[in-house]
Design a protein around this motif. Structure first.
Motif, short mmCIF file in Angstrom:
data_model
loop_
_atom_site.label_atom_id
_atom_site.label_comp_id
_atom_site.label_asym_id
_atom_site.label_seq_id
_atom_site.Cartn_x
_atom_site.Cartn_y
_atom_site.Cartn_z
N LYS A 106 0.84 -1.25 -0.02
CA LYS A 106 -0.06 -0.08 -0.08
C LYS A 106 1.05 1.23 -0.06
O LYS A 106 2.03 1.17 0.48
CB LYS A 106 -1.16 0.05 1.38
N TYR A 111 -3.98 0.76 -2.79
CA TYR A 111 -3.25 -0.83 -2.60
C TYR A 111 -2.79 -1.08 -3.68
O TYR A 111 -3.20 -0.79 -4.91
CB TYR A 111 -4.51 -1.56 -1.96
N ASP A 143 -6.87 0.26 -9.18
CA ASP A 143 -7.73 1.38 -9.54
C ASP A 143 -6.92 2.64 -9.40
O ASP A 143 -7.35 3.81 -8.80
CB ASP A 143 -9.02 1.40 -8.54
N LYS A 160 -3.84 -10.93 -8.21
CA LYS A 160 -4.61 -9.62 -8.13
C LYS A 160 -5.82 -9.98 -7.37
O LYS A 160 -6.32 -9.39 -6.41
CB LYS A 160 -5.17 -8.79 -9.36
N GLN A 186 -6.76 -8.76 -3.60
CA GLN A 186 -8.08 -7.93 -3.32
C GLN A 186 -8.77 -8.49 -2.23
O GLN A 186 -9.54 -7.68 -1.33
CB GLN A 186 -8.91 -7.60 -4.68
N GLU A 187 -8.75 -9.95 -2.16
CA GLU A 187 -9.48 -10.63 -1.36
C GLU A 187 -8.81 -10.11 0.28
O GLU A 187 -9.36 -10.05 1.57
CB GLU A 187 -9.33 -12.13 -1.30
N ILE A 215 -7.02 -7.61 1.27
CA ILE A 215 -7.58 -6.26 1.33
C ILE A 215 -8.74 -5.97 1.92
O ILE A 215 -8.95 -5.34 2.92
CB ILE A 215 -7.23 -5.38 0.22
N SER A 216 -9.86 -6.79 1.23
CA SER A 216 -11.16 -6.61 1.79
C SER A 216 -11.37 -6.87 3.42
O SER A 216 -12.56 -6.60 3.86
CB SER A 216 -11.94 -7.47 0.95
N HIS A 217 -10.44 -7.68 3.86
CA HIS A 217 -10.51 -7.99 5.37
C HIS A 217 -9.65 -7.03 6.31
O HIS A 217 -9.88 -7.40 7.32
CB HIS A 217 -10.02 -9.33 5.58
#
Length: 336
Positions: free
Chosen positions: A255, A264, A288, A326, A330-331, A333-335
């Motif tokens: 990050k 991120y 993004d 990726k 992302q999985e 990071i979502s937590h």
């Protein structure tokens, strides 16, 4: 992130000694040599390299800042650049957890009043213990108390120990507070464990000991731009400080804060064997995010190592794996 955005500190450089300070946070006063230090107040001093400024170090630094506040003194950290071992053992390849700028930011955030970064050389190493105490601690620092480890050795050939320092304190009128054996063990063990963890790619364990995420700071430079052609543009980070420890090669979740926003991404540290690369590079693909970062200095914090670097049979195979990486990142990071 290592640094905050408080007002700038003050840097005193009376001797034109090269010190590569770039980011200058808050009210920490930085002196580029012992002789350039000046203060109207007495000081509470500690001495060390403080590489990593990890949780063990933080306890020691809390002692000196509390002591200083309670006795109307200023806290003072004396450290050295380059590392004494790099000077006295010239064949030693010394990798450090912090660049000088990173160390400054960390010490500043811990509330230290004064940081003296003395250019360590062989002439300084020949000061006798009493010369150091009389000329530096008493004559320049106006020391009221020194907080130091029981195993600290100082003076020419490192012949003086804590007992000598206590004796000098009685002669010259300052107190000596010993850091406990337990704290010393915590400091030395943590430093070793942090380096070992990073060399194994275990950035999560390193963060547990540091008290913050391990980071890399450098200038974004142009690479071969292969990532852009396959849908994964990367920022290539060039780190100027060759003494900075780089974690084990591999793919990491990372990050960064760019223009005040938390971004991120996934980072690769390695030689890019799929395209027959031979030199180590550090590249991050931000999620993004579409902004020109060339020639900007950015700091990237490493959160987790996902896998080892590997050579794929084709660019298409690499692209497929990047998609898998990726999704996994992302999985994770979502937590958070």
């Amino acid at each position: 992130m290592v640094y905050n955005l408080r007002p700038k500190c003050v840097v005193f450089n009376f001797y034109n000694i090269f010190l590569p300070i770039i980011y200058l946070p808050t009210f920490l006063k930085i002196f580029q040599s012992i002789k350039s230090f000046s203060s109207d107040k007495q000081t509470v001093v500690t001495i060390g390299t403080f590489d990593g400024v990890h949780l063990g170090h933080q306890k020691i630094l809390e002692q000196i800042t509390n002591n200083a506040a309670n006795s109307n003194c200023e806290s003072l950290v004396l450290t050295f650049f380059p590392h004494p071992r790099m000077v006295l053992q010239e064949d030693t390849e010394m990798k450090q957890l912090n660049t000088l700028n990173e160390k400054i930011g960390l010490l500043d955030n811990l509330g230290v009043d004064n940081l003296v970064i003395h250019p360590f050389d062989k002439e300084f190493s020949r000061l006798t213990a009493e010369e150091f105490v009389k000329e530096v601690l008493v004559g320049i620092f106006k020391v009221k108390k020194i907080v130091i480890g029981h195993d600290h050795r100082f003076g020419r050939n490192r012949t003086a120990n804590i007992d000598d320092l206590i004796t000098f304190g009685e002669i010259y009128g300052f107190d000596v507070e010993q850091i406990s054996v337990e704290q010393i063990n915590e400091v030395s063990i943590s430093s070793t464990k942090i380096r070992n963890a990073l060399l194994e790619g275990n950035v999560e364990l390193a963060a547990d000991y540091l008290g913050y995420d391990y980071s890399l700071t450098g200038i974004v430079s142009k690479g071969k731009q292969l990532g852009r052609t396959i849908g994964y543009p990367t920022a290539n980070i060039k780190i100027d400080e060759n003494y900075k420890l780089i974690p084990q090669n591999g793919v990491y979740i990372a990050k960064s804060i760019i223009d005040g926003k938390l971004i991120y991404g996934m980072m690769n540290i390695g030689t890019r064997p799929t395209v027959d690369g031979t030199t180590q590079t550090i590249e991050i693909n931000f999620f993004d995010f579409n902004q020109d970062l060339y020639d900007q200095k950015i700091t990237v914090s490493l959160l987790k190592r996902m896998r080892s670097e590997q050579k794929f049979e084709s660019i298409d195979a690499l692209k497929k794996q990047l998609g898998i990486d990726k999704a996994a990142a992302q999985e994770f990071i979502s937590h958070l």
